[in-house]
Enzyme design. Sequence first.
Site, PDB file in Angstrom:
ATOM      1  N   GLY A   1      -2.481  73.426 121.683  1.00  0.00           N
ATOM      2  CA  GLY A   1      -1.377  73.287 122.622  1.00  0.00           C
ATOM      3  C   GLY A   1      -0.063  73.157 121.877  1.00  0.00           C
ATOM      4  N   ASP A   2       1.001  73.103 122.665  1.00  0.00           N
ATOM      5  CA  ASP A   2       2.338  72.960 122.093  1.00  0.00           C
ATOM      6  C   ASP A   2       2.813  71.556 122.452  1.00  0.00           C
ATOM      7  OD1 ASP A   2       5.129  72.892 121.859  1.00  0.00           O
ATOM      8  OD2 ASP A   2       5.271  75.071 122.070  1.00  0.00           O
ATOM      9  N   PHE A   3       3.069  70.718 121.448  1.00  0.00           N
ATOM     10  CA  PHE A   3       3.385  69.324 121.794  1.00  0.00           C
ATOM     11  C   PHE A   3       4.738  69.169 122.485  1.00  0.00           C
ATOM     12  CE2 PHE A   3       3.584  68.867 116.868  1.00  0.00           C
ATOM     13  CZ  PHE A   3       4.902  69.310 116.762  1.00  0.00           C
TER      14      PHE A   3
ATOM     15  N   ASP B   1      -5.239  57.348  69.156  1.00  0.00           N
ATOM     16  CA  ASP B   1      -5.571  57.730  67.783  1.00  0.00           C
ATOM     17  C   ASP B   1      -4.290  58.190  67.085  1.00  0.00           C
ATOM     18  OD1 ASP B   1      -7.606  58.214  65.719  1.00  0.00           O
ATOM     19  OD2 ASP B   1      -6.885  60.275  65.873  1.00  0.00           O
TER      20      ASP B   1
ATOM     21  N   ARG C   1       4.009  64.572 108.601  1.00  0.00           N
ATOM     22  CA  ARG C   1       4.907  65.646 108.177  1.00  0.00           C
ATOM     23  C   ARG C   1       5.343  66.519 109.358  1.00  0.00           C
ATOM     24  NH1 ARG C   1       2.842  68.845 103.189  1.00  0.00           N
ATOM     25  NH2 ARG C   1       0.800  68.501 104.106  1.00  0.00           N
TER      26      ARG C   1
ATOM     27  N   ASP D   1      -2.903  70.958 117.679  1.00  0.00           N
ATOM     28  CA  ASP D   1      -1.975  71.857 116.976  1.00  0.00           C
ATOM     29  C   ASP D   1      -1.839  73.145 117.783  1.00  0.00           C
ATOM     30  OD1 ASP D   1      -0.548  73.344 114.832  1.00  0.00           O
ATOM     31  OD2 ASP D   1      -1.188  71.679 113.576  1.00  0.00           O
TER      32      ASP D   1
HETATM   33  N1  SAM Z   1       0.044  67.196 109.789  1.00  0.00           N
HETATM   34  C1  SAM Z   1      -0.278  68.172 108.776  1.00  0.00           C
HETATM   35  C2  SAM Z   1      -0.083  67.629 107.388  1.00  0.00           C
HETATM   36  O1  SAM Z   1       0.479  66.540 107.236  1.00  0.00           O
HETATM   37  O2  SAM Z   1      -0.544  68.300 106.471  1.00  0.00           O
HETATM   38  C3  SAM Z   1       0.526  69.451 108.931  1.00  0.00           C
HETATM   39  C4  SAM Z   1       1.998  69.292 108.797  1.00  0.00           C
HETATM   40  S1  SAM Z   1       2.884  70.795 109.018  1.00  0.00           S
HETATM   41  C5  SAM Z   1       4.335  70.523 108.187  1.00  0.00           C
HETATM   42  C6  SAM Z   1       3.366  70.715 110.704  1.00  0.00           C
HETATM   43  C7  SAM Z   1       2.254  71.016 111.667  1.00  0.00           C
HETATM   44  O3  SAM Z   1       2.768  70.911 112.985  1.00  0.00           O
HETATM   45  C8  SAM Z   1       1.700  72.403 111.520  1.00  0.00           C
HETATM   46  O4  SAM Z   1       0.310  72.357 111.474  1.00  0.00           O
HETATM   47  C9  SAM Z   1       2.208  73.118 112.750  1.00  0.00           C
HETATM   48  O5  SAM Z   1       1.343  74.144 113.179  1.00  0.00           O
HETATM   49  C10 SAM Z   1       2.263  71.987 113.756  1.00  0.00           C
HETATM   50  N2  SAM Z   1       3.195  72.291 114.846  1.00  0.00           N
HETATM   51  C11 SAM Z   1       4.433  72.818 114.742  1.00  0.00           C
HETATM   52  N3  SAM Z   1       4.963  72.966 115.966  1.00  0.00           N
HETATM   53  C12 SAM Z   1       4.059  72.521 116.851  1.00  0.00           C
HETATM   54  C13 SAM Z   1       4.022  72.414 118.257  1.00  0.00           C
HETATM   55  N4  SAM Z   1       5.064  72.793 118.978  1.00  0.00           N
HETATM   56  N5  SAM Z   1       2.920  71.910 118.846  1.00  0.00           N
HETATM   57  C14 SAM Z   1       1.855  71.537 118.110  1.00  0.00           C
HETATM   58  N6  SAM Z   1       1.823  71.596 116.765  1.00  0.00           N
HETATM   59  C15 SAM Z   1       2.906  72.094 116.148  1.00  0.00           C
END
Ligand code: SAM
Length: 629
Positions: A516-518, A88, A533, A490
């Site tokens: 767990g811790d990857f 418009d 991410r 996570d």
């Molecule tokens: N994947 C999600 C997204 O795209 O929104 C979250 C991304 S965030 C930047 C990174 C993720 O990795 C977080 O949730 C964090 O807790 C997880 N993270 C970091 N270190 C980690 C580890 N040693 N073992 C498992 N998860 C982990």
Amino acid sequence: MMLCPVIKKLVSKRVVLASASPRRQEILNCAGLRFEVVPSKFKETLDKASFAAPYEYAVETAKQKALEVANRMNVKDFRPPDIVIGADTVVTVDGLILEKPADKQDAYNMLSRLNGKVHSVFTGVAIIHCSSKDKQLETEVFEFYEETKVKFSDLSEELLWEYIHSGEPMDKAGGYGIQALGGMLVEYVHGDFLNVVGFPLNHFCKKLMELYYPPAKDAMHHEEHDSIPSVETFEILSDEEYESANSTQQNVTNKLEGDSAFSSGAIGSLGKKEIGDSVVKCSGDLENLTKFPSTLVELLDGFKASKAMFVASKLKVFDLLKGKALLKAKDVADHINASVCGTERLLDSCTALQLLRKTNQGYSNTELADKYLVSNSEYSLHGYIMHADDHVWPLFTHLESAVKEGTNQNYRAFGKKAQDLFQDSYYHSMETKLRFMNAMHSIIKLTARDVATAFDLSRFHSACDLGGCTGTLAQVLIQEYPNLKVTVFDLPNVIENVSCFQPTGQDTSRITFTSGDFFKDNIPEADLYILSRVLHDWPDDKIDALLSKISDLCKPGCALLVAEIVLGKEKTGPPRAVLQALSMTEGKQRSSSEYKQLLEKYGFTQVQTKITGNFLDAILGFKKTTHIQ
Ligand code: SAM
């Protein structure tokens, strides 16, 4: 020729122009847009007095015109178009809004008002994205306006009447048509010439870029980044293609920004040759105008705009004004427990930033604010904004030290030395942990569908989203792929809080959460591993540990899906990615070929990148039979 590459993207879409104006049709035709014309039946009867500024009236009318067409087509054609464009144009002088003259006397009154003076021409434009769910029309509205100043010569009564008797004024806002005989009345034009003709093509192209190429081609923005409209934006790109796509857009943007009002004239028969001598006189002034370093000034003030939005979000101003609420500054100040003068300044700033609208009755949210800034809206970015304000802002305050020292500034900003960012910084208290989870949740919510559908993942039966946080991507994956089960993996202190992020009324039985811790623990078996991410956060040795682990677990034919912002070849864009890296951890962002190399190093082949146009891009690689180091 299509100067604006995004117009090519609309080729497969049903685009409708809700306007009978032959001038608008010609402008869009010349730009290469393919569209149907369905003139709107919306009566231009909005109460002008209820709008604080003329452009608000033009924008609202454009929106109502487009919505009327979208609704009518949804009912009549049983399917709405994909995009409806409404526009418009109004002329304003001495505080009055002039539309089309009712008769010759009215045309005379209008032209007499304009005679010898400078007036403004505003075109409001609405771009409506439509979809239909159970025959219910769903719309997403993007709107903008453009102002052009026009100066009329001192014209004799005789000349005015001669012009009126030509019949040209009758269907034109303000009673004249600059592209034809009316051009003779005009001494000069400041701004977009095509805006005066009836459609601001330059701004329209920029808006499309902002919507469809948000971070790469324009600073977010989209704000208004956008939810990403349902237009195909996926492309498989090599670095070279990415660069050239980027630079074409950049060139177009530069051209649009740098050129004078006449630049758009080059697109067709509405060009220079029809402007007339009187308008050419303005080129000297325009040169001066274009010397104003608007890009720099935007950068200078960018931090103020960010902070104004952060503070308004923190004080829940957008929640207060949710929906149709109209409140005066005093009412808002009372609710948020703040001073009236400070609140008014904040509200006016948000209005200038197009997050709010201001009328005589008070302030209200724009659609953008309702959709993305209200804290409990479906696609709210509130969580991310709070994270940006509380975490990223302090880090950027110490940017100079970060640059000098080459390290992140967690210690200076928060008094914490982050050995492991997630354990020490993001999760050091319940409050920071939830804030971080909220931030991740709000971004992935917007981008999850584009990531999940960037490639056809229907061959996979089990997926493991490593660092999958609140499980948002998993929710979208199980909706898209009925045979897929997803494990979200996570850290324990994340998994113990995921329940508050689960959707109500959606079957999530195919999602399992595992803590767990990857780096240290076993990770679940799956045919598809996802790292969304995650990679950009870690240094090479950590990435090596993680990708080796995944590669060892992956059987031939299984795959790794990575979601990250993919950098261009020169790594100078998109701006969001490079700017984020400034305050980052030990990790880095990568280009398409760097991701390909990285994945191939760990035995993945057929690596493809898709640029989604959303927050995150997607990279997929399939495990080969033999692991090549
Ligand atoms: N994947 C999600 C997204 O795209 O929104 C979250 C991304 S965030 C930047 C990174 C993720 O990795 C977080 O949730 C964090 O807790 C997880 N993270 C970091 N270190 C980690 C580890 N040693 N073992 C498992 N998860 C982990």
